[in-house]
Design a protein around this motif. Structure first.
Motif, PDB file in Angstrom:
ATOM      1  N   HIS A 102       0.821  -1.203   0.000  1.00  0.00           N
ATOM      2  CA  HIS A 102       0.000   0.000   0.000  1.00  0.00           C
ATOM      3  C   HIS A 102       0.860   1.261   0.000  1.00  0.00           C
ATOM      4  CE1 HIS A 102      -3.070  -2.893   1.503  1.00  0.00           C
ATOM      5  NE2 HIS A 102      -3.866  -2.137   0.782  1.00  0.00           N
ATOM      6  N   GLN A 103       2.131   1.130   0.332  1.00  0.00           N
ATOM      7  CA  GLN A 103       2.999   2.286   0.457  1.00  0.00           C
ATOM      8  C   GLN A 103       3.871   2.449  -0.782  1.00  0.00           C
ATOM      9  OE1 GLN A 103       5.229   1.949   4.088  1.00  0.00           O
ATOM     10  NE2 GLN A 103       3.419   1.767   5.373  1.00  0.00           N
ATOM     11  N   LYS A 104       4.200   3.697  -1.072  1.00  0.00           N
ATOM     12  CA  LYS A 104       5.038   4.007  -2.223  1.00  0.00           C
ATOM     13  C   LYS A 104       6.466   3.539  -1.968  1.00  0.00           C
ATOM     14  CE  LYS A 104       6.561   7.892  -5.096  1.00  0.00           C
ATOM     15  NZ  LYS A 104       6.460   9.352  -5.315  1.00  0.00           N
ATOM     16  N   PRO A 105       7.085   2.878  -2.918  1.00  0.00           N
ATOM     17  CA  PRO A 105       8.475   2.463  -2.723  1.00  0.00           C
ATOM     18  C   PRO A 105       9.410   3.665  -2.676  1.00  0.00           C
ATOM     19  CG  PRO A 105       7.778   2.016  -4.970  1.00  0.00           C
ATOM     20  CD  PRO A 105       6.557   2.448  -4.223  1.00  0.00           C
ATOM     21  N   ASP A 106      10.426   3.567  -1.853  1.00  0.00           N
ATOM     22  CA  ASP A 106      11.408   4.638  -1.706  1.00  0.00           C
ATOM     23  C   ASP A 106      12.278   4.687  -2.959  1.00  0.00           C
ATOM     24  OD1 ASP A 106      13.281   6.472  -0.976  1.00  0.00           O
ATOM     25  OD2 ASP A 106      13.902   5.459   0.873  1.00  0.00           O
TER      26      ASP A 106
END
Length: 286
Positions: A102-106
């Motif tokens: 669900h989170q944007k990759p760094d």
């Protein structure tokens, strides 16, 4: 492409894309042998996914390995990254390796750059509810995919009724498709009004009720939003964005645009040149 990284808050669109990718890769007769979904809460899940990905499929079709809700896009140990770096170039053409989060990759992380080199990163984000033009385009594109055309009035009604909820949008469009049948003319607003429940409970209307000081209406809208399983953090995010927009507009209309210029960096940090005490304590300058 053998490696994919899907991320975003729109679970419905992401799951649809995953289902399409899986169905295209796997022979249904051999699905129980060639499909593996690994949860991120298992410590050995990434290594297991790589081992399974290197295994040839059983029978016909491809092998589909899904590492779900993985935190690797945000944090990845050096040893694990080296294992991915060693394995990804050698993945067989008979394997599809999918990672989802669900989170944007760094983008600065070495693991993300490794995925960009050997795979595809795809975003599934929700459109902010105040961007009605983008929501309208999404409705038109989704309807076109189902073989439907909509009048502009019908699109406006769907924007008001559905907003950025893609799951509800798909359900309503499927309902309209069954009702409209094989008729060649576009679906009109009357059909939408007849079949689609137009909900007025939106975070934007909650913001308007708060601005007007209408406590009773605001509390009712909050209750309705929560009953519709609207995420509380998403409600807060919408309210913050809307009030920030109103603040900027009011500042510009009142002629106070000069005060909106950002302060110098040293001033924002609360550090005054030549003041050793402020530098150490990070206290605001007088």
């Amino acid at each position: 492409m053998a490696v994919y990284y899907f991320w975003g808050e729109d679970d419905f669109q992401m799951n649809q894309a995953i289902a399409q990718l899986r169905d295209r890769a796997i022979d249904a007769a051999w699905a129980s042998f060639n499909y593996d979904k690994l949860a991120s809460d298992e410590a050995e899940a990434p290594i297991m996914a790589l081992n399974q990905a290197m295994t040839p499929p059983f029978g016909t079709g491809q092998r589909f390995i899904w590492l779900a809700d993985t935190p690797l896009g945000q944090r990845c140990s050096e040893a694990l990254r080296l294992e991915f770096e060693r394995t990804l170039p050698k993945l067989p053409d008979t394997t599809i390796l999918l990672l989802s989060s669900h989170q944007k990759p760094d983008g600065r992380a070495k693991f993300t750059k490794l995925l960009q080199k050997y795979g595809e990163i795809r975003e599934f984000g929700t459109i902010p509810p105040w961007k009605s033009d983008q929501i309208a385009r999404q409705i038109e594109q989704t309807a076109k995919g189902l073989g439907l055309t909509l009048t502009s009035e019908a699109v406006d009604l769907l924007v008001e009724a559905v907003g950025n909820q893609t799951r509800q949008l798909m359900l309503e469009l499927e309902k309209l498709s069954l009702f409209w049948g094989d008729r060649a003319d576009p679906v009109d607003a009357a059909a939408v009004a007849q079949l689609v429940t137009v909900s007025t409970q939106s975070s934007l209307q909650l913001a308007a009720a708060l601005r007007e000081g209408n406590t009773e209406r605001a509390l009712g809208l909050v209750a309705d939003l929560l009953n519709r399983n609207e995420a509380p953090l998403r409600i807060v995010s919408t309210l913050v964005g809307q009030f920030r927009t109103w603040l900027w507009i009011r500042s510009w209309l009142s002629g106070g645009n000069a005060t909106l210029k950002p302060l110098p960096k040293r001033r924002r940090l609360g550090i005054r040149s030549g003041c050793t005490f402020c530098k150490k304590k990070s206290l605001p300058s007088p």
